[in-house]
Motif scaffolding. Structure first.
Motif, PDB file in Angstrom:
ATOM      1  N   LYS A 319       0.864  -1.182   0.000  1.00  0.00           N
ATOM      2  CA  LYS A 319       0.000   0.000   0.000  1.00  0.00           C
ATOM      3  C   LYS A 319       0.900   1.232   0.000  1.00  0.00           C
ATOM      4  O   LYS A 319       1.579   1.536   0.977  1.00  0.00           O
ATOM      5  CB  LYS A 319      -0.914  -0.004   1.225  1.00  0.00           C
ATOM      6  CG  LYS A 319      -1.921   1.128   1.261  1.00  0.00           C
ATOM      7  CD  LYS A 319      -2.763   1.060   2.528  1.00  0.00           C
ATOM      8  CE  LYS A 319      -3.606  -0.202   2.539  1.00  0.00           C
ATOM      9  NZ  LYS A 319      -4.487  -0.258   3.737  1.00  0.00           N
ATOM     10  N   GLU A 321       1.202   5.375  -0.580  1.00  0.00           N
ATOM     11  CA  GLU A 321       0.398   6.599  -0.547  1.00  0.00           C
ATOM     12  C   GLU A 321       1.317   7.819  -0.501  1.00  0.00           C
ATOM     13  O   GLU A 321       2.270   7.870   0.284  1.00  0.00           O
ATOM     14  CB  GLU A 321      -0.526   6.606   0.669  1.00  0.00           C
ATOM     15  CG  GLU A 321      -1.488   7.787   0.681  1.00  0.00           C
ATOM     16  CD  GLU A 321      -2.403   7.772   1.885  1.00  0.00           C
ATOM     17  OE1 GLU A 321      -3.506   8.336   1.820  1.00  0.00           O
ATOM     18  OE2 GLU A 321      -2.011   7.184   2.902  1.00  0.00           O
ATOM     19  N   TYR A 341      -2.382  10.497  -3.683  1.00  0.00           N
ATOM     20  CA  TYR A 341      -2.402   9.343  -4.582  1.00  0.00           C
ATOM     21  C   TYR A 341      -2.215   8.069  -3.772  1.00  0.00           C
ATOM     22  O   TYR A 341      -1.301   7.977  -2.936  1.00  0.00           O
ATOM     23  CB  TYR A 341      -1.309   9.443  -5.640  1.00  0.00           C
ATOM     24  CG  TYR A 341      -1.242   8.228  -6.552  1.00  0.00           C
ATOM     25  CD1 TYR A 341      -2.225   7.999  -7.512  1.00  0.00           C
ATOM     26  CD2 TYR A 341      -0.210   7.299  -6.426  1.00  0.00           C
ATOM     27  CE1 TYR A 341      -2.172   6.884  -8.334  1.00  0.00           C
ATOM     28  CE2 TYR A 341      -0.151   6.182  -7.254  1.00  0.00           C
ATOM     29  CZ  TYR A 341      -1.136   5.985  -8.193  1.00  0.00           C
ATOM     30  OH  TYR A 341      -1.093   4.879  -9.004  1.00  0.00           O
ATOM     31  N   ASP A 343      -2.030   3.746  -4.090  1.00  0.00           N
ATOM     32  CA  ASP A 343      -1.887   2.534  -4.886  1.00  0.00           C
ATOM     33  C   ASP A 343      -1.890   1.362  -3.914  1.00  0.00           C
ATOM     34  O   ASP A 343      -0.923   1.135  -3.186  1.00  0.00           O
ATOM     35  CB  ASP A 343      -0.593   2.569  -5.700  1.00  0.00           C
ATOM     36  CG  ASP A 343      -0.479   1.388  -6.662  1.00  0.00           C
ATOM     37  OD1 ASP A 343      -1.416   0.553  -6.699  1.00  0.00           O
ATOM     38  OD2 ASP A 343       0.539   1.286  -7.365  1.00  0.00           O
ATOM     39  N   ASP A 344      -2.994   0.624  -3.896  1.00  0.00           N
ATOM     40  CA  ASP A 344      -3.210  -0.433  -2.906  1.00  0.00           C
ATOM     41  C   ASP A 344      -3.350  -1.781  -3.620  1.00  0.00           C
ATOM     42  O   ASP A 344      -4.295  -1.983  -4.383  1.00  0.00           O
ATOM     43  CB  ASP A 344      -4.473  -0.129  -2.086  1.00  0.00           C
ATOM     44  CG  ASP A 344      -4.600  -1.036  -0.873  1.00  0.00           C
ATOM     45  OD1 ASP A 344      -3.730  -1.897  -0.687  1.00  0.00           O
ATOM     46  OD2 ASP A 344      -5.575  -0.876  -0.120  1.00  0.00           O
ATOM     47  N   LYS A 345      -2.399  -2.682  -3.386  1.00  0.00           N
ATOM     48  CA  LYS A 345      -2.429  -4.015  -3.971  1.00  0.00           C
ATOM     49  C   LYS A 345      -2.647  -5.039  -2.869  1.00  0.00           C
ATOM     50  O   LYS A 345      -1.965  -5.030  -1.852  1.00  0.00           O
ATOM     51  CB  LYS A 345      -1.125  -4.310  -4.720  1.00  0.00           C
ATOM     52  CG  LYS A 345      -0.910  -3.441  -5.948  1.00  0.00           C
ATOM     53  CD  LYS A 345       0.365  -3.815  -6.673  1.00  0.00           C
ATOM     54  CE  LYS A 345       0.578  -2.946  -7.916  1.00  0.00           C
ATOM     55  NZ  LYS A 345       1.823  -3.288  -8.625  1.00  0.00           N
ATOM     56  N   TYR A 352      -6.722  -5.027  -6.714  1.00  0.00           N
ATOM     57  CA  TYR A 352      -6.021  -3.765  -6.492  1.00  0.00           C
ATOM     58  C   TYR A 352      -7.015  -2.605  -6.478  1.00  0.00           C
ATOM     59  O   TYR A 352      -8.183  -2.759  -6.858  1.00  0.00           O
ATOM     60  CB  TYR A 352      -4.977  -3.526  -7.588  1.00  0.00           C
ATOM     61  CG  TYR A 352      -5.573  -3.354  -8.968  1.00  0.00           C
ATOM     62  CD1 TYR A 352      -5.943  -2.097  -9.454  1.00  0.00           C
ATOM     63  CD2 TYR A 352      -5.797  -4.456  -9.787  1.00  0.00           C
ATOM     64  CE1 TYR A 352      -6.501  -1.944 -10.706  1.00  0.00           C
ATOM     65  CE2 TYR A 352      -6.353  -4.312 -11.044  1.00  0.00           C
ATOM     66  CZ  TYR A 352      -6.707  -3.055 -11.494  1.00  0.00           C
ATOM     67  OH  TYR A 352      -7.278  -2.913 -12.741  1.00  0.00           O
ATOM     68  N   LYS A 354      -6.711   1.920  -7.049  1.00  0.00           N
ATOM     69  CA  LYS A 354      -5.934   3.144  -7.222  1.00  0.00           C
ATOM     70  C   LYS A 354      -6.860   4.344  -7.051  1.00  0.00           C
ATOM     71  O   LYS A 354      -8.002   4.328  -7.505  1.00  0.00           O
ATOM     72  CB  LYS A 354      -5.273   3.184  -8.603  1.00  0.00           C
ATOM     73  CG  LYS A 354      -4.257   2.069  -8.821  1.00  0.00           C
ATOM     74  CD  LYS A 354      -3.598   2.182 -10.178  1.00  0.00           C
ATOM     75  CE  LYS A 354      -2.568   1.067 -10.378  1.00  0.00           C
ATOM     76  NZ  LYS A 354      -1.893   1.169 -11.684  1.00  0.00           N
ATOM     77  N   ARG A 355      -6.334   5.374  -6.373  1.00  0.00           N
ATOM     78  CA  ARG A 355      -7.173   6.537  -6.069  1.00  0.00           C
ATOM     79  C   ARG A 355      -6.346   7.813  -6.181  1.00  0.00           C
ATOM     80  O   ARG A 355      -5.181   7.857  -5.768  1.00  0.00           O
ATOM     81  CB  ARG A 355      -7.743   6.413  -4.656  1.00  0.00           C
ATOM     82  CG  ARG A 355      -8.672   7.565  -4.242  1.00  0.00           C
ATOM     83  CD  ARG A 355      -9.029   7.442  -2.769  1.00  0.00           C
ATOM     84  NE  ARG A 355      -9.632   6.146  -2.491  1.00  0.00           N
ATOM     85  CZ  ARG A 355      -9.603   5.565  -1.297  1.00  0.00           C
ATOM     86  NH1 ARG A 355      -8.958   6.143  -0.302  1.00  0.00           N
ATOM     87  NH2 ARG A 355     -10.196   4.399  -1.120  1.00  0.00           N
ATOM     88  N   GLU A 381     -11.109   7.052  -8.881  1.00  0.00           N
ATOM     89  CA  GLU A 381     -10.792   5.770  -8.254  1.00  0.00           C
ATOM     90  C   GLU A 381     -11.102   4.637  -9.221  1.00  0.00           C
ATOM     91  O   GLU A 381     -12.106   4.661  -9.927  1.00  0.00           O
ATOM     92  CB  GLU A 381     -11.591   5.587  -6.966  1.00  0.00           C
ATOM     93  CG  GLU A 381     -11.230   4.322  -6.200  1.00  0.00           C
ATOM     94  CD  GLU A 381     -11.923   4.243  -4.857  1.00  0.00           C
ATOM     95  OE1 GLU A 381     -11.729   3.234  -4.150  1.00  0.00           O
ATOM     96  OE2 GLU A 381     -12.644   5.197  -4.513  1.00  0.00           O
ATOM     97  N   GLY A 383     -10.567   0.144  -9.487  1.00  0.00           N
ATOM     98  CA  GLY A 383     -10.110  -1.062  -8.816  1.00  0.00           C
ATOM     99  C   GLY A 383     -10.786  -2.302  -9.352  1.00  0.00           C
ATOM    100  O   GLY A 383     -11.829  -2.237 -10.011  1.00  0.00           O
TER     101      GLY A 383
END
Length: 498
Positions: A319, A321, A341, A343-345, A352, A354-355, A381, A383
């Motif tokens: 994760k 940020e 920003y 990016d969460d995997k 995943y 992304k925001r 966003e 995902g």
């Protein structure tokens, strides 16, 4: 000879006395200048210092002003400041909401260190009550919980729900996504309601009513007020049946530009797995039952030994940020802008989120009575969500001896009426993409001390698109030439004017 010597001695004595007087006067004048140099430097000097709380933590945003003048500044992100002090004995005044105001005489100091103490008289705390109004807690009859930006920054939250969890008494916050990437949550203040048909509270951001708080960047929040009972939330009518959450975003302050940059990188793995039987244990159990399983090479679909939990949930979750905030301004004009920003995997394959969030707040004090405020926010966003029931639920249901890949490297589908969870995670798509933007203008005119006119115009745009694709390869249908593809769009536009 004696007479001549006497005259020369008298002349020499007169000359020496006259010069000695001049030299003494010059020495006294020079000595006086040297004595006055510190006082001259003190009249216009640069003072540096730092401000901390009683726990030793730096305090950013503390207001510093020279007493009796209009000269002032604020501390930076590390609690440090620089100010030009004028006068023979200047006094610095330190102010911060929730802390006791402190005055520090400088004297001959060029550097100071100040420790501010919390103001324990919470009844005098100023809180927002709705539509831009403020009041002291001692004057309110309703139940209100306050959460400051300092409390939020300590937690480094991803969203509003993480920021408020455990911060306000009587407020229940539940993570609806079960830990999925980009998951938000729900807030319940006073239980279920029969008036508006839901359990969620009313969100008011900078005086504007919003459907939820999922798109609010926690780094932009200056303070949160939770109105929990009917007395405090009555100004909003039946919409406040489940309580009200008032959110005030940050504004710029006069002074030099302040830049805040934060980077968070969080790693995660599956803490522990569920014990399951391996291939040998399953075959032994089948032999005990009297129905053995073939293991020779002519039955390749039933001679493997796979740990599906490691294959599907064995990824390294990351994760990342990045938060950027810039604020500042001059007399009568302040600004605040931010960019966030995420990016969460997930630990699950192909899962995943992304925001991207952005906000601009501008305040212009046209005159002593007229003020114009403007704020613009944008959020994007995207995902991919993995269905838990048809993917993770199969991990303990599909036998370990079932093959995942054929000898040619292609993924298997259904074996023994049990789907391949790895194929489902890789081939099935549940994409959701959302765009949202909001534009707000507000004009305030102070007619008298207790009479103010406020008008605002707000426009909001939401665009949600969901794409779901499931190939027949991973379905129970044997038709390999067809698939399921669904596209759903939700577009809404609204505006408010008061």
């Amino acid at each position: 000879m004696n007479e001549i010597y006497t005259k020369e001695s008298c002349l020499l004595s007169k000359w020496s006395i006259s010069n000695i007087k001049h030299y003494c006067a010059l020495l006294i004048f020079a000595f006086g200048i040297l004595l006055n140099i510190p006082s001259f430097a003190q009249k216009a000097s640069s003072i540096k210092g730092s401000v901390k709380d009683n726990k030793g933590a730096p305090m950013p945003g503390v207001g510093i002003k020279i007493k009796g003048t209009a000269t002032g500044t604020v501390t930076n992100g590390e609690g440090q400041f620089t100010i030009n002090a004028q006068g023979s004995a200047p006094v610095l005044v330190f102010t911060y909401i929730g802390y006791i105001t402190q005055e520090v005489p400088l004297g001959n100091k060029a550097q100071v260190s100040v420790v501010l103490l919390e103001d324990q008289s919470s009844l005098d705390e100023v809180v927002v009550t709705g539509y831009g109004g403020v009041a002291k807690k001692r004057d309110l009859t309703g139940a209100i919980s306050s959460v400051s930006s300092k409390d939020i920054e300590k937690r480094q939250p991803i969203n509003l729900f993480d920021a408020l969890q455990g911060q306000a008494a009587g407020v229940l916050i539940v993570n609806d996504g079960g830990g999925a990437p980009g998951a938000t949550g729900s807030i319940q203040i006073r239980g279920a309601s029969t008036l508006n048909g839901g359990n969620g509270p009313l969100y008011v951001v900078d005086g504007i009513i919003n459907p939820d708080g999922a798109n609010i960047n926690p780094a932009d929040i200056a303070g949160v007020e939770v109105l929990k009972d009917a007395a405090s939330a009555s100004i909003y009518g039946s919409r406040a049946a489940n309580g009200v959450i008032l959110i005030t975003t940050k504004r710029g302050q006069e002074g030099k530009p302040m830049v805040n940059l934060t980077y968070n990188h969080v790693f995660g793995r599956l803490a522990h797995s569920i014990p399951v039987s391996n291939s040998a244990e399953v075959r032994e159990f089948r032999n005990i039952q009297g129905r053995g399983t073939a293991t020779d090479s002519i039955n390749p679909s039933f001679n493997a030994d796979n740990n599906l939990q490691d294959l599907l949930l064995g990824n390294l979750a990351q994760k990342k940020e990045v938060k950027l905030g810039v604020s500042g301004g001059q007399k009568g004009l302040t600004y605040y802008t931010s960019l966030n920003y995420l990016d969460d995997k997930s630990i699950i394959l192909n899962s995943y989120a992304k925001r991207l969030q952005s906000r601009i707040n501008v305040t212009y004090q046209v005159s002593d009575k007229l003020k114009y405020s403007n704020n613009i926010s944008f959020a994007w966003e995207k995902g991919n969500t993995i269905p838990i029931g048809t993917t993770v639920g199969v991990l303990v249901d599909r036998p370990a001896y079932s093959l995942i890949y054929y000898p040619d490297g292609s993924l298997t589908s259904y074996i023994g009426s049990k789907r391949n969870p790895i194929a489902s995670a890789l081939f099935e798509k549940n994409l959701e993409e959302e765009y949202s933007g909001q534009f707000n203008n507000q004009l305030d005119y102070q007619f008298y001390k207790d009479l103010k006119f406020t008008t605002l115009f707000n426009a909001k745009l939401d665009n949600v698109q969901n794409t779901f694709f499931s190939p027949r390869f991973i379905s129970a249908n044997k038709d390999q030439n067809s698939g399921s593809n669904e596209l759903t769009k939700n577009f809404s536009w609204e505006y408010q004017a008061f």
